[in-house]
Scaffold this motif. Structure first.
Motif, PDB file in Angstrom:
ATOM      1  N   GLN A  81       0.908  -1.158  -0.146  1.00 42.67           N
ATOM      2  CA  GLN A  81      -0.041  -0.011  -0.132  1.00 42.67           C
ATOM      3  C   GLN A  81       0.779   1.187  -0.075  1.00 42.67           C
ATOM      4  OE1 GLN A  81      -3.243  -2.166  -0.482  1.00 42.67           O
ATOM      5  NE2 GLN A  81      -3.289   0.004  -0.112  1.00 42.67           N
ATOM      6  N   LEU A  82       2.184   1.193   0.571  1.00 46.98           N
ATOM      7  CA  LEU A  82       2.959   2.225   0.538  1.00 46.98           C
ATOM      8  C   LEU A  82       3.789   2.621  -0.545  1.00 46.98           C
ATOM      9  CD1 LEU A  82       4.024   2.190   4.447  1.00 46.98           C
ATOM     10  CD2 LEU A  82       2.115   3.736   3.352  1.00 46.98           C
ATOM     11  N   PRO A  84       3.817   2.963  -3.754  1.00 48.14           N
ATOM     12  CA  PRO A  84       3.506   3.774  -4.710  1.00 48.14           C
ATOM     13  C   PRO A  84       4.168   5.502  -4.186  1.00 48.14           C
ATOM     14  CG  PRO A  84       1.503   2.800  -4.695  1.00 48.14           C
ATOM     15  CD  PRO A  84       2.470   2.381  -3.455  1.00 48.14           C
ATOM     16  N   GLN A  85       4.148   5.453  -3.131  1.00 47.15           N
ATOM     17  CA  GLN A  85       4.509   6.812  -2.483  1.00 47.15           C
ATOM     18  C   GLN A  85       5.979   6.868  -2.200  1.00 47.15           C
ATOM     19  OE1 GLN A  85       2.233   7.618   1.242  1.00 47.15           O
ATOM     20  NE2 GLN A  85       1.078   5.963   0.703  1.00 47.15           N
ATOM     21  N   ALA A  88       7.743   9.402  -7.632  1.00 47.28           N
ATOM     22  CA  ALA A  88       6.694   9.810  -8.470  1.00 47.28           C
ATOM     23  C   ALA A  88       6.154   8.784  -9.481  1.00 47.28           C
ATOM     24  CB  ALA A  88       6.893  11.103  -9.234  1.00 47.28           C
ATOM     25  N   ALA A 109      -2.555   4.610  -8.101  1.00 49.75           N
ATOM     26  CA  ALA A 109      -1.628   5.855  -7.912  1.00 49.75           C
ATOM     27  C   ALA A 109      -1.217   6.569  -9.002  1.00 49.75           C
ATOM     28  CB  ALA A 109      -0.564   5.290  -6.886  1.00 49.75           C
ATOM     29  N   TRP A 111       0.401   5.077 -11.902  1.00 47.22           N
ATOM     30  CA  TRP A 111       1.656   4.321 -12.370  1.00 47.22           C
ATOM     31  C   TRP A 111       0.996   3.890 -13.822  1.00 47.22           C
ATOM     32  CZ3 TRP A 111       6.817   3.634 -10.739  1.00 47.22           C
ATOM     33  CH2 TRP A 111       7.292   4.435  -9.585  1.00 47.22           C
ATOM     34  N   ARG A 209      12.103   6.160   4.827  1.00 44.59           N
ATOM     35  CA  ARG A 209      10.613   6.646   4.279  1.00 44.59           C
ATOM     36  C   ARG A 209       9.537   5.602   4.501  1.00 44.59           C
ATOM     37  NH1 ARG A 209      10.608   8.671  -1.963  1.00 44.59           N
ATOM     38  NH2 ARG A 209       8.696   9.916  -0.910  1.00 44.59           N
ATOM     39  N   MET A 213       6.094   7.044   6.711  1.00 42.22           N
ATOM     40  CA  MET A 213       4.657   6.781   6.173  1.00 42.22           C
ATOM     41  C   MET A 213       4.048   5.964   7.335  1.00 42.22           C
ATOM     42  SD  MET A 213       5.345   6.521   1.881  1.00 42.22           S
ATOM     43  CE  MET A 213       6.507   5.244   1.972  1.00 42.22           C
TER      44      MET A 213
END
Length: 321
Positions: A81-82, A84-85, A88, A109, A111, A209, A213
């Motif tokens: 779930q995280l 894609p963050q 970019a 997201a 992509w 990161r 998140m």
């Protein structure tokens, strides 16, 4: 919701019975789970401390034989779930067919998604995703072959959710390389999927990161306490891996007697080609045994491994009918 195994409520709607009446072989979750034992009152009543979370990370590093940074997440799905963050939106190439959440989460997201059937076809992607061993067909790739892809993609994600019983496949020992991210599921091999625990292993920049998140309490106190206990129990892991290897042979022999052809699998599930997978699923369901079928592959039937001898007997009797 996308199609998954574990949809036992659907089985109950069609074939009746209570959840406890069913043998759910649709998920690939170990049906002989780690013996949890007692859980402290603190695990339920106190917010997890930073020291406790770090102890879980060290236990994961020990179990996965890595010195790379680790972050605990709510199952491997939590990391997906995280994902894609981390960057970019760009070009994502997914080695498939495979676990369908990657395509769905990344597409949502923004992509650009492409499923590819050859390993080399991920080259040039901003994000390349390979499940090793693969779900649902068990295809395997050597660490050497996967590392060769690293300079050819922006970020390489290796999902090792079913790798616990095949530790020689794991890239976790190499995960501190920039651009490499390894995801691990705790619940499948340890049979405790309801605990919702998994890990991301990688270069410090990516793991920092992920940690930011995920927030200050990414997993529960119970997950930390049980996870530490289980991940440190090397004797249980070795005995479980040996049992699963034996049970794969046993299940394959039962399927062969039905005329089903083994396509592939892992020590936690087997994928068979049948004349009509939906019909086979229905026949097993009449004995309250649930399996996994695939809309786009009407002959594919996936079975997890039974746990107790009573479950093996029920499966043998259902197949005999």
């Amino acid at each position: 919701m996308r199609e998954h195994g574990g949809n036992l409520d659907l089985a109950q709607q069609r074939f009746g019975g209570r959840a406890e009446d069913w043998i759910d072989l649709s998920t690939g979750i170990n049906r002989v789970p780690y013996p949890v034992g007692e859980v402290s009152a603190r695990a339920w009543t106190a917010l997890p401390s930073r020291a406790e979370i770090e102890a879980l990370h060290r236990a994961a590093q020990q179990a996965y034989r890595t010195d790379a940074p680790v972050v605990a997440v709510s199952g491997a799905q939590g990391a997906i779930q995280l994902l894609p963050q981390l960057a970019a939106p760009g070009r994502a190439r997914i080695f498939g067919p495979t676990y369908n959440e990657y395509a769905g989460v990344l597409a949502a997201a923004g992509w650009d998604i492409q499923e590819v059937a050859e390993l080399d076809a991920v080259a040039g992607a901003d994000l390349a995703i390979i499940v090793n061993p693969n779900n649902p067909d068990g295809r395997r790739h050597t660490p050497k072959d996967l590392l060769a892809l690293l300079p050819r993609v922006g970020r390489l994600v290796i999902d090792e959710s079913f790798a616990d019983a095949d530790p020689q496949l794991s890239l976790a020992p190499e995960a501190d390389r920039p651009g490499l991210l390894v995801l691990r599921s705790f619940g499948k091999f340890y049979g405790l999927a309801g605990l919702r625990l998994g890990f991301a292993i990688g270069h410090a920049a990516d793991i920092d990161r992920f940690a930011a998140m995920s927030g200050p309490w990414p997993v529960s106190g119970a997950a930390i306490e049980i996870g530490c206990r289980a991940l440190r129990d090397e004797a249980w892991a070795e005995a479980t891996s040996a049992r699963l290897a034996r049970d794969c042979v046993r299940l394959d022999a039962m399927a062969h007697a039905q005329g089903w052809r083994l396509i592939g699998g892992t020590p936690l599930f087997r994928l068979y080609e049948t004349p009509d997978a939906r019909a086979s699923q229905d026949e097993l369901a009449r004995s309250h045994i649930w399996s996994r079928v695939f809309v786009q592959e009407p002959t594919w039937l996936r079975l997890g491994l039974p746990g107790s001898e009573a479950e093996w007997t029920r499966l043998a009797e259902a197949l005999a009918r």
